[in-house]
Design a protein around this motif. Sequence first.
Motif, mmCIF file in Angstrom:
data_model
loop_
_atom_site.group_PDB
_atom_site.id
_atom_site.type_symbol
_atom_site.label_atom_id
_atom_site.label_comp_id
_atom_site.label_asym_id
_atom_site.label_seq_id
_atom_site.Cartn_x
_atom_site.Cartn_y
_atom_site.Cartn_z
ATOM 1 N N LYS A 129 -4.736 -2.017 7.992
ATOM 2 C CA LYS A 129 -4.167 -0.728 8.434
ATOM 3 C C LYS A 129 -2.825 -0.873 9.174
ATOM 4 C CE LYS A 129 -8.613 1.644 8.512
ATOM 5 N NZ LYS A 129 -9.178 0.710 7.548
ATOM 6 N N VAL A 130 -1.977 -1.799 8.700
ATOM 7 C CA VAL A 130 -0.645 -1.948 9.319
ATOM 8 C C VAL A 130 0.470 -1.812 8.271
ATOM 9 C CG1 VAL A 130 -1.431 -3.391 11.247
ATOM 10 C CG2 VAL A 130 -0.760 -4.493 9.099
ATOM 11 N N HIS A 131 0.097 -1.603 6.992
ATOM 12 C CA HIS A 131 1.077 -1.572 5.898
ATOM 13 C C HIS A 131 2.196 -0.562 6.162
ATOM 14 C CE1 HIS A 131 2.696 -0.952 1.826
ATOM 15 N NE2 HIS A 131 2.230 -2.156 1.530
ATOM 16 N N HIS A 132 1.808 0.611 6.707
ATOM 17 C CA HIS A 132 2.788 1.702 6.906
ATOM 18 C C HIS A 132 3.802 1.374 8.007
ATOM 19 C CE1 HIS A 132 -0.333 2.310 9.898
ATOM 20 N NE2 HIS A 132 0.491 3.102 10.588
ATOM 21 N N LEU A 133 3.523 0.340 8.805
ATOM 22 C CA LEU A 133 4.440 -0.008 9.904
ATOM 23 C C LEU A 133 5.482 -1.052 9.478
ATOM 24 C CD1 LEU A 133 1.752 -0.387 12.731
ATOM 25 C CD2 LEU A 133 3.330 1.535 12.418
ATOM 26 N N ILE A 134 5.370 -1.517 8.223
ATOM 27 C CA ILE A 134 6.197 -2.659 7.797
ATOM 28 C C ILE A 134 7.207 -2.256 6.726
ATOM 29 C CG2 ILE A 134 6.143 -4.992 6.788
ATOM 30 C CD1 ILE A 134 3.202 -5.190 7.703
ATOM 31 N N THR A 135 8.426 -2.787 6.862
ATOM 32 C CA THR A 135 9.415 -2.678 5.776
ATOM 33 C C THR A 135 9.388 -4.024 5.045
ATOM 34 O OG1 THR A 135 10.781 -1.299 7.202
ATOM 35 C CG2 THR A 135 11.852 -2.253 5.251
ATOM 36 N N PHE A 136 9.246 -3.972 3.700
ATOM 37 C CA PHE A 136 9.100 -5.217 2.935
ATOM 38 C C PHE A 136 10.393 -5.593 2.199
ATOM 39 C CE2 PHE A 136 4.782 -3.516 3.265
ATOM 40 C CZ PHE A 136 4.111 -4.640 3.736
ATOM 41 N N GLY A 137 10.571 -6.881 1.983
ATOM 42 C CA GLY A 137 11.709 -7.359 1.204
ATOM 43 C C GLY A 137 11.402 -8.733 0.614
ATOM 44 N N GLU A 138 12.363 -9.286 -0.115
ATOM 45 C CA GLU A 138 12.182 -10.600 -0.747
ATOM 46 C C GLU A 138 13.389 -11.487 -0.460
ATOM 47 O OE1 GLU A 138 9.590 -9.433 -4.744
ATOM 48 O OE2 GLU A 138 11.752 -9.727 -4.936
ATOM 49 N N TYR A 139 13.130 -12.774 -0.294
ATOM 50 C CA TYR A 139 14.202 -13.773 -0.221
ATOM 51 C C TYR A 139 13.962 -14.742 -1.382
ATOM 52 C CZ TYR A 139 16.966 -17.748 1.527
ATOM 53 O OH TYR A 139 17.852 -18.789 1.655
ATOM 54 N N PRO A 140 14.703 -14.578 -2.488
ATOM 55 C CA PRO A 140 14.372 -15.307 -3.733
ATOM 56 C C PRO A 140 14.793 -16.780 -3.731
ATOM 57 C CG PRO A 140 16.297 -13.927 -4.073
ATOM 58 C CD PRO A 140 15.869 -13.702 -2.654
ATOM 59 N N LEU A 141 14.250 -17.552 -2.783
ATOM 60 C CA LEU A 141 14.559 -18.985 -2.715
ATOM 61 C C LEU A 141 13.546 -19.727 -3.594
ATOM 62 C CD1 LEU A 141 16.298 -21.195 -1.242
ATOM 63 C CD2 LEU A 141 14.435 -21.337 0.421
#
Length: 594
Positions: A129-141
């Motif tokens: 129940k913390v998904h809505h508090l997070i901004t997601f991204g990727e670092y394609p290393l």
Amino acid sequence: MAQIPNLDNSPLNFTALRERSQKELINILKNVRGKKCLVIDPKLGGSLSLLIQTSMLKENGTELRHLSADPVQTECSKVLYLVRSQLNLMKFISSHIQNDVSKGLQKEYFVYFVPRRTVVCEKIFEEEKVHHLITFGEYPLYILPVDEDVLSCELDLAFRECLIDGDTSALWHVANAIHKLEFSFGVIPTVRAKGKGSAKIVDILNSLQVEEPVNAPDMGAPEINMLILIDREVDMVTPMCFQLTYEGLLDEILQVNNGAVEVDASIIGAQQERNKIKVPLNSSDKLYKDIRDLHFEEVVQVLREKATSMQKDYADVKTTSQSVSELKDFVKKLNSLPEIARHVSLAQHLQTFTCKPSFHSRLDIEQTILELQNFDLCFEYIEEMIHKQEPIISVFRLLVLLSVTNNGLPKKNFDYLRREILHSYGFEHMPTLYNLEKAGLFKRQESKSNWLMISKALQLIASESEASKPDDISYIFSGYAPLSIRIVQHAIRSGWRSIDEILRYLPGPHVDLKRGGSTNSSPFDKVPSFQSNLDRLADGRRALVLVVFVGGVTFAEIAALRFLSSQDGMGYDFIIGTTKIVNGNTVLEALMTN
């Protein structure tokens, strides 16, 4: 001395690759404006130390922390996590956020996955129940240069995941890494693969080239002329043998991690408070570059000569009047003194191990196993190790070597050793024995061994007179030429056709393909091997071969490939790609963890 390797002499423009990865990371930090706390997955931290200086990370108002189960102590209102897609790490992050929420702290959270987001990781955040508090991204290393001719995906568990867990995400990762290289250096025209994982990577590469084509006409001539993929499983003999090059021994005894060894300060005579000191080991150290691939006995000789020459020069300076230019030369030599002193200290430390009679008896038994001589003697040696309760990892290494070369052990011997291990070391090792059996590394013998025929056909075992001459790769193990590298030699000279029969006795299929870069035709067209022998290119340049080890490569194999390209008349250079640099211990330790 910087731990980040100097890439000026790379056969490809690795500096540009590294700079692009640095820039992508800096941009992620810049996008999160203001003061922030960057929390890095510790395993990733080691890899990043080869890529970017810590000072560059701190430039953007960034505090640095390592991710652990403990809550992050920071005043920053923005917390940015940089993590591999591993479930246990998602649990840590979730508990950190829940801890902050319970205290009424209001923060912004950013989770950047390396190299890509996965649904199963995001599902954990939903469950917690913390998904809505997070901004997601990727670092394609996907891959990074660990030295001027070595690229690593830094996938510690690839071997175990593919062989035991049935998780093939590492293969997808490797295929993407190669595809990204092709965007920089052109479509690789010839591909040869041996092993189940390697063949699968070729299929994924095929799909990627259809989905996201590298347009050959825009790129000019490809800079990499051949790709050879080989599964670790194809040659499990080599990593079980004790490495005898300087770099290999350092890894076996001190464990090289992210291009450095950590040693007691007393070993290298450092006068400092801390007990441990990190010694970087890469091409930036000129002396190390010269000696790392030599047999250890030869290294001791070279260091002795350098020290003696320095002593003589010092005596000359003291006793004779020298010209200014002669003094200048002497001072120049003095600059290399710290390097010489450092490697003399490390070599001295290694000698405390290599001088022991137990070390030499271990090498003798390895050689006996490789030559399939005297099975009873080898069996009794391992039995005695178990009864003496020697480190279990050492027992497993010789056990796997004996089992792989004999295609398993007779049922009576297999059952007996299994029982003895459990009685001596405890029943907690049941899962490890199960994993070794599942991977085919320690099993009951069901059919005759083909090892002698394979080693004869590929000339793996050198005669005593040949073993002492350093003009073949067998010098690396004092008389055994790594099977994997003999396979690579054939792949380059004449493709799989010349050893087709032999390859059938080794695990997994073999693939031999010619690729076109144009998107109109299929990106892979089968061609006869003999058309694509490799030597100097039409314009006189040396051909470039990318050899990728799926499941790990040892420093001994890297040394063997460097040795091959340095031989007279060889018209090609190698770049080594791998999921991870390994040795026998680290390969088996991955199978020992649950």
